[in-house]
Design a protein around this motif. Structure first.
Motif, short mmCIF file in Angstrom:
data_model
loop_
_atom_site.label_atom_id
_atom_site.label_comp_id
_atom_site.label_asym_id
_atom_site.label_seq_id
_atom_site.Cartn_x
_atom_site.Cartn_y
_atom_site.Cartn_z
N GLU A 195 0.81 -1.22 0.00
CA GLU A 195 0.00 0.00 0.00
C GLU A 195 0.84 1.28 0.00
O GLU A 195 0.39 2.32 -0.47
N ALA A 196 2.05 1.19 0.52
CA ALA A 196 2.92 2.37 0.55
C ALA A 196 4.37 1.93 0.61
O ALA A 196 4.69 0.81 1.05
N ILE A 197 5.26 2.80 0.17
CA ILE A 197 6.70 2.49 0.16
C ILE A 197 7.50 3.68 0.70
O ILE A 197 7.05 4.82 0.70
N ILE A 198 8.71 3.36 1.15
CA ILE A 198 9.73 4.36 1.46
C ILE A 198 10.92 4.05 0.56
O ILE A 198 11.21 2.88 0.29
N TYR A 199 11.63 5.08 0.10
CA TYR A 199 12.78 4.86 -0.78
C TYR A 199 13.86 5.89 -0.41
O TYR A 199 13.57 6.98 0.09
N THR A 200 15.12 5.52 -0.65
CA THR A 200 16.22 6.43 -0.33
C THR A 200 16.91 6.98 -1.57
O THR A 200 17.72 7.90 -1.46
N GLU A 201 16.59 6.43 -2.75
CA GLU A 201 17.23 6.90 -3.98
C GLU A 201 16.17 7.17 -5.04
O GLU A 201 15.16 6.45 -5.13
N TYR A 202 16.43 8.18 -5.84
CA TYR A 202 15.55 8.52 -6.96
C TYR A 202 16.40 8.64 -8.22
O TYR A 202 17.46 9.30 -8.21
N ILE A 203 15.98 7.98 -9.28
CA ILE A 203 16.67 8.15 -10.57
C ILE A 203 15.63 8.34 -11.66
O ILE A 203 14.47 7.94 -11.52
N PHE A 204 16.04 8.98 -12.74
CA PHE A 204 15.14 9.17 -13.87
C PHE A 204 15.84 8.72 -15.13
O PHE A 204 16.90 9.21 -15.48
N THR A 205 15.25 7.72 -15.79
CA THR A 205 15.76 7.28 -17.10
C THR A 205 14.64 7.51 -18.11
O THR A 205 14.42 8.63 -18.54
N THR A 206 13.90 6.46 -18.45
CA THR A 206 12.73 6.65 -19.31
C THR A 206 11.56 7.17 -18.50
O THR A 206 10.63 7.77 -19.05
N LYS A 207 11.58 6.93 -17.19
CA LYS A 207 10.58 7.49 -16.27
C LYS A 207 11.18 7.54 -14.88
O LYS A 207 12.32 7.10 -14.67
N ALA A 208 10.43 8.07 -13.92
CA ALA A 208 10.94 8.23 -12.56
C ALA A 208 10.91 6.90 -11.82
O ALA A 208 9.90 6.20 -11.83
N TYR A 209 12.03 6.56 -11.19
CA TYR A 209 12.14 5.30 -10.45
C TYR A 209 12.57 5.54 -9.02
O TYR A 209 13.40 6.43 -8.73
N ALA A 210 12.03 4.73 -8.11
CA ALA A 210 12.49 4.69 -6.72
C ALA A 210 13.40 3.49 -6.55
O ALA A 210 13.09 2.39 -7.02
N ARG A 211 14.56 3.70 -5.87
CA ARG A 211 15.47 2.60 -5.56
C ARG A 211 15.69 2.54 -4.06
O ARG A 211 15.39 3.48 -3.35
#
Length: 632
Positions: free
Chosen positions: A593-609
């Motif tokens: 239902e929900a996530i926490i993430y510490t990294e953000y990258i953008f390639t073809t779209k926005a991704y959480a890592r």
């Protein structure tokens, strides 16, 4: 005595004695970083107490050792240094080198810096966030302390601007000592700059009989790749040629490995130092005759809307190119091989953009609040950050519990300000201490503190590598990438020989050098938090402890949360941006239902890592003050 600045020592002593503020522009090789503190000290050896700041810890340590050696004293007595996690100074220290961050921390503890008579800000042209912050604090402090002296130093500096900020302070210029350095450019751009750098090193090593080589690359990943390539080349090196001693140099390396680059090679060997811009200023690596310049460096860029920063590889400035070239002409004539075209050089910016205009300003704003500055917008900034950036950072500090509803600093905020970490990581560790899960959280924070710990396998090998990592995903009990990191670290600790650890890392596409450095970082953090290592630091945490670990990270990354949408994408709680879980994550393809993430990258779209699952009620439990205000 042969340094150019020595010829001007009498004039400089006279100016330092007379001026409250002096701007000293000393060209590369002039000797300003090592000699100016001694000139000032000689004005009154009994009473002068001098602090000299450096942007990087390796420079502070090396300069202290150099000056102590010249003065024939032991480091830690008359000459010392203070860097994060290491203090080599005492009551008798008259010349102390320290990082910008450590002087700032001292200023919070003793606002008048009464322990010093002179402050020297070196390498001011780098315009780090902390340097800019110190300049504002010191301007105010000069009004309170009529006995304080300030010297601003750099090889390349906007002297008129610095002078104007300090009420038309006097500007002095000292010529440098530079041997002739030949410059070479590429006829056309290259696609793989690491490969080009390695080829150039081999060409130099084969064609030039003497002299060490310094290679500037963008970051740790590129340096590790080049180290592996050169180490492999060295195995089939001609016996008659000097053996290559390949030495990496970047901020995440343990101190003893960083210091290895300053030792002269023994026997029939020559050094090849692979460095980031850490070696650009203040450091003279003995023996260097050849510089290979990739023309690139990594900078942090803050995305206000997302509350995240990204490391981007960008071209350097002409000023940085000149500094890099100058490393080859410090001891003898040299050569500089620029891995870009001459036209590309002409297109470079004159100076690097200051950090205050592109980085997260949460940490400096927290320091200002801790120092009693109520209105950070009206504070006397050397260069004012964008209003949008300041508002976003204040919102972040409020979410972390560092500021209250009125914008005043909280007791938690004061503790966070004194930790040498970004505010969100400081909040995570303080929460972990209170929750009793600090050992596991320290493991994870230590892993996050190192670039490129987990490497991305080639698409052809991705399925095989993911299968090998699967047992660690299962051991994390579905709690996501943060706990997977800890499981990997625990397994790594349990392996036997260095070769066994190296082979295991290679199979799972883990950076062996980075993983080997994690323990050193953890020990440093434990020392700072004044906590002891558990006897069973490889213990398996329970499901309840795992939940507490994620809640601790939620306390620091509450702005980096997102809620699931019907199409399995996510919408960020802050900014309402659409974001997707990166395919490399252990949470990819799973519903939560929900996530926490510490990294953000953008390639073809926005991704959480670095993604972990959270429950909606945890958000309300951890940061009700923040969520309730957003709903209102």
């Amino acid at each position: 005595m042969s340094l150019p600045i020595t010829a001007a020592q009498d004039v400089l002593r006279e100016k330092f004695a007379k001026n409250r503020v002096t701007i000293l522009v000393g060209e590369t090789g002039s000797g300003k970083s090592t000699q100016v503190p001694k000139f000032i000290r000689s004005l009154d050896p009994e009473h002068e107490r001098i602090a000299i700041t450096q942007p990087r810890r390796v420079a502070a340590i090396n300069l202290a050792r150099r000056v102590a050696d010249e003065m024939k004293v032991s480091v830690g007595k008359e000459v010392g240094y203070t860097v994060r996690f290491s203090n080599m100074s005492g009551a008798s220290t008259g010349i102390k080198f320290l990082t910008d961050g450590m002087l700032l921390r001292e200023l919070l503890v003793k606002p008048k810096l009464s322990q010093y008579t002179t402050i020297v800000l070196d390498e001011a042209h780098e315009r780090t966030l902390l340097t800019d912050l110190l300049m504002g604090f010191l301007k105010a402090l000069l009004r309170q302390r009529t006995d304080l002296r300030l010297v601003i130093m750099s090889a390349t500096i906007d002297a008129e601007r610095f002078s104007a900020f300090y009420d038309d302070a006097e500007v002095l210029y000292v010529q440098g000592r530079m041997y002739n350095v030949e410059r070479f450019y590429l006829p056309a751009p290259v696609e793989d700059v690491v490969d080009a750098a390695v080829r150039t090193v081999v060409q130099i090593a084969m064609g030039e009989k003497t002299g060490d080589i310094l290679v500037f690359l963008a970051g740790q990943e590129e340096i590790d790749k080049a180290t592996d390539m050169l180490t492999e080349v060295a195995q089939s090196w001609p016996k008659e040629a000097p053996e290559l001693a390949v030495l990496p140099l970047y901020a995440a390396l343990p101190q003893n490995q960083q210091m290895a680059v300053f030792e002269r090679p023994k026997g029939n060997r020559r050094k090849v130092v692979l460095a980031t811009n850490i070696a650009e200023t203040s450091l003279t690596i003995p023996g260097v005759r050849y510089v290979v310049d990739s023309g690139l460096h990594k900078v942090k860029v803050w995305w206000h809307d997302l509350g995240l920063d990204s490391l981007l590889v960008v071209p350097i400035s002409q000023s940085s190119a000149a500094q890099r070239m100058g490393r080859a002409g410090r001891e003898a004539p040299g050569k500089c091989y620029r891995l870009y075209t001459e036209q590309d050089y002409r297109n470079l910016k004159t100076q690097n953009e200051p950090e205050v205009l592109r980085c997260d300003v949460a940490s400096p704003l927290l320091v200002l609040k801790c120092a009693g500055v109520d209105n950070v917008f009206k504070w006397d900034w050397f260069e004012r950050p964008q209003k949008k950036a300041m508002v976003a950072s204040l919102t972040q500090l409020y979410a972390l519990g560092a500021l209250d509803n009125a914008g005043a600093i909280t007791p938690l905020g004061r503790k966070m300000a004194l930790l040498p970490l970004a505010p969100h990581l400081a909040a995570v560790l303080l929460k972990a201490q209170a929750a009793g899960v600090e050992d596991a959280v320290l493991d994870i924070v230590s892993c996050l503190s190192i670039e490129n710990l987990l490497m991305n396998p080639h698409p052809d090998k991705r399925d095989d590598v993911n299968e090998k990592r699967q047992p660690f995903v299962q051991a994390s009990a579905g709690m996501g990438d943060l706990l997977v990191l800890r499981e990997l670290l625990v397994f790594f600790r349990g392996l036997g020989s260095r070769d066994e650890k190296r082979d295991w890392c290679r199979d799972l596409y883990i950076n062996f050098r980075a993983m080997s450095n994690v323990e050193d970082i953890k020990r440093q953090l434990q020392g700072y938090l004044k906590t002891k290592a558990r006897a069973d630091n490889d213990h398996r945490i329970t499901a309840a402890e795992a939940e507490q670990v994620i809640k601790c990270f939620l306390a620091g990354f509450v702005c980096n949360t997102a809620l699931m949408l019907p199409d399995r994408s996510y919408k960020t709680v802050v900014g309402s941006q659409t974001i997707n879980i990166h395919p490399s994550s252990s949470m990819f393809g799973k519903r939560t239902e929900a996530i926490i993430y510490t990294e953000y990258i953008f390639t073809t779209k926005a991704y959480a890592r670095m993604v972990s699952p959270i429950q909606l009620d945890w958000l309300q439990e951890i940061a009700p003050h923040f969520l309730n205000r957003r709903e209102a």
